[in-house]
Design a protein around this motif. Sequence first.
Motif, mmCIF file in Angstrom:
data_model
loop_
_atom_site.group_PDB
_atom_site.id
_atom_site.type_symbol
_atom_site.label_atom_id
_atom_site.label_comp_id
_atom_site.label_asym_id
_atom_site.label_seq_id
_atom_site.Cartn_x
_atom_site.Cartn_y
_atom_site.Cartn_z
ATOM 1 N N PRO A 34 -6.173 14.818 -4.930
ATOM 2 C CA PRO A 34 -4.846 14.380 -5.396
ATOM 3 C C PRO A 34 -4.349 13.120 -4.685
ATOM 4 O O PRO A 34 -3.488 12.409 -5.209
ATOM 5 C CB PRO A 34 -3.926 15.564 -5.074
ATOM 6 C CG PRO A 34 -4.821 16.730 -4.909
ATOM 7 C CD PRO A 34 -6.117 16.193 -4.403
ATOM 8 N N LEU A 35 -4.897 12.843 -3.482
ATOM 9 C CA LEU A 35 -4.420 11.682 -2.720
ATOM 10 C C LEU A 35 -5.346 10.472 -2.857
ATOM 11 O O LEU A 35 -5.120 9.444 -2.213
ATOM 12 C CB LEU A 35 -4.284 12.057 -1.246
ATOM 13 C CG LEU A 35 -3.128 13.023 -0.952
ATOM 14 C CD1 LEU A 35 -3.309 13.691 0.380
ATOM 15 C CD2 LEU A 35 -1.807 12.289 -0.999
ATOM 16 N N LEU A 36 -6.394 10.611 -3.687
ATOM 17 C CA LEU A 36 -7.342 9.495 -3.848
ATOM 18 C C LEU A 36 -7.284 8.988 -5.282
ATOM 19 O O LEU A 36 -7.401 9.776 -6.232
ATOM 20 C CB LEU A 36 -8.770 9.970 -3.528
ATOM 21 C CG LEU A 36 -8.991 10.544 -2.125
ATOM 22 C CD1 LEU A 36 -10.389 11.153 -2.015
ATOM 23 C CD2 LEU A 36 -8.798 9.471 -1.061
ATOM 24 N N GLY A 69 0.039 15.133 9.970
ATOM 25 C CA GLY A 69 -0.579 16.023 10.949
ATOM 26 C C GLY A 69 -1.784 16.761 10.408
ATOM 27 O O GLY A 69 -2.080 17.865 10.851
ATOM 28 N N GLY A 70 -2.459 16.190 9.408
ATOM 29 C CA GLY A 70 -3.692 16.804 8.897
ATOM 30 C C GLY A 70 -3.467 17.805 7.774
ATOM 31 O O GLY A 70 -4.364 18.589 7.461
ATOM 32 N N LYS A 71 -2.268 17.764 7.159
ATOM 33 C CA LYS A 71 -1.964 18.747 6.108
ATOM 34 C C LYS A 71 -2.382 18.267 4.707
ATOM 35 O O LYS A 71 -2.032 18.877 3.706
ATOM 36 C CB LYS A 71 -0.468 19.063 6.100
ATOM 37 C CG LYS A 71 -0.016 19.865 7.324
ATOM 38 C CD LYS A 71 1.425 20.305 7.224
ATOM 39 C CE LYS A 71 2.378 19.135 7.314
ATOM 40 N NZ LYS A 71 3.788 19.511 7.312
ATOM 41 N N ALA A 72 -3.054 17.121 4.644
ATOM 42 C CA ALA A 72 -3.504 16.550 3.363
ATOM 43 C C ALA A 72 -2.329 16.294 2.418
ATOM 44 O O ALA A 72 -2.397 16.578 1.229
ATOM 45 C CB ALA A 72 -4.545 17.432 2.694
ATOM 46 N N THR A 73 -1.232 15.734 2.995
ATOM 47 C CA THR A 73 -0.122 15.368 2.120
ATOM 48 C C THR A 73 0.252 13.891 2.226
ATOM 49 O O THR A 73 0.918 13.365 1.343
ATOM 50 C CB THR A 73 1.151 16.199 2.423
ATOM 51 O OG1 THR A 73 1.480 16.032 3.805
ATOM 52 C CG2 THR A 73 0.956 17.675 2.116
ATOM 53 N N CYS A 74 -0.190 13.200 3.308
ATOM 54 C CA CYS A 74 0.258 11.809 3.471
ATOM 55 C C CYS A 74 -0.777 10.793 2.979
ATOM 56 O O CYS A 74 -0.416 9.696 2.569
ATOM 57 C CB CYS A 74 0.606 11.522 4.937
ATOM 58 S SG CYS A 74 -0.819 11.449 6.034
ATOM 59 N N GLY A 75 -2.033 11.117 3.062
ATOM 60 C CA GLY A 75 -3.088 10.187 2.629
ATOM 61 C C GLY A 75 -3.288 9.032 3.595
ATOM 62 O O GLY A 75 -3.985 8.064 3.279
HETATM 63 S S1 FES Z 1 -3.509 13.274 7.999
HETATM 64 FE FE1 FES Z 1 -4.898 13.388 6.393
HETATM 65 S S2 FES Z 1 -3.659 13.360 4.658
HETATM 66 FE FE2 FES Z 1 -2.211 13.288 6.266
#
Ligand code: FES
Length: 361
Positions: A93-95, A67-73
């Motif tokens: 951290p997700l890249l 949901g845009g929390k920058a945890t799933c990538g």
């Molecule tokens: S929606 Fe962008 S990291 Fe989850």
Amino acid sequence: MNLFVPIIVIGVLVLITVLLMITDQLIGGDDKRTVTINDEQVIDVTETDTLLNTLSKEHIYLPSACGGKATCGACKFRLIEGGPEEPLPTETPLLSPEEQANNVRLSCQTKVRSSMKIEVLRELLTAKEYRAKVEKIEDLTYDIKLVRLKLLEPDTMDFKPGQYAQIRVPGLEIERAYSIASNPKDKHHIEFIIRLVPGGKATTFVFKALENNDDIIITGPYGDFFLQEESDRPIICIAGGSGKAPIRSILSVLKDAGMPRKVYYFFGARTQEDLFMTDEFRALEEEFDNFKYIPALSHADDDHEWQGEKGLVTDVVMRYFDDLSNYEAYLCGSPGMIDACISCLGGANLHDEFIYFDKFS
Ligand code: FES
Ligand SMILES: Cc1cc2nc3c(=O)[nH]c(=O)nc-3n(C[C@H](O)[C@H](O)[C@H](O)COP(=O)(O)OP(=O)(O)OC[C@H]3O[C@@H](n4cnc5c(N)ncnc54)[C@H](O)[C@@H]3O)c2cc1C
């Protein structure tokens, strides 16, 4: 009164206004912004929003499982031209280093402040928005529900067994990912298996507000976790809690094909209270010699009625196998459980490339 005072005040106000206009132009007030996707589609942008939301307004639904929390990538894209020069600290951290070198970014963290050219995987552009009606809500355990939807507009969805869709929470306008638990051959219906997260926005909505016959919006399908239908490797599935959802969809397809591959399905739960759909999977066992269902309870030491496996699901898996080198694995559940499974399957020689998983983070 000194005549110069109002003139000075007006002058200062004019100066501030001009400065604000210049700043706005510099950081994103340029009304003539465009986003060019894969050198094919150009969209006009007037408001400064995230790229994820900007695309969604144009009916381009990139996956956004968290949901845009920058945890799933899940919402990655490649920046070809324009846009912010460096990724934000929330993105890095997700890249991976390769992704950073290739200018891959997270669309939920990238604001469209200037024109940009982007590249998006073609298969991600097939997701659509669906209006659906709740046909059934059923308690599976004290904290897990089955939600069955009838698709209304469009009225069919093509998805692969294992993929997920996103439920939009009305009022909050946030989306959360839920794996599709039903058989892809029924294109008119989608089933989800949803576990209540105390205090969670989407699950509280599902448990406290959602009712039969309600209309809701979902988007999808998404995800690269799905059954490898061309493969003939024997399969090991490991899931915990609502992680049963995509495995159920995968098994429905294998069932229709006559269960051509050997399948072991380990289901990790705390106590007998956390088990559900047991009859369904026992019936599958009765029907096919090739299928084995192994529920394992991690907190059953005092449960003298329980005749099945006890202990952490990873330990139970290792009691069954020494060598998994010719197997393929499908894992679903909490990030901790999946990381533990990957390391124990690797220890039994299962190659990384044959381990497929979805972390419910
Ligand atoms: S929606 Fe962008 S990291 Fe989850
Ligand atoms: C690809 C994918 C598929 C998924 N499929 C399913 C599914 O089939 N069924 C299902 O029930 N869930 C599934 N999830 C999880 C789901 O998307 C939500 O994250 C979850 O339901 C919580 O949403 P929420 O809005 O209620 O909680 P939020 O409001 O997002 O979170 C509230 C608090 O709970 C924490 N939290 C969030 N999720 C969890 C969790 N799972 N366990 C413990 N704490 C948590 C958060 O960190 C936060 O502190 C999936 C996630 C992914 C990425």
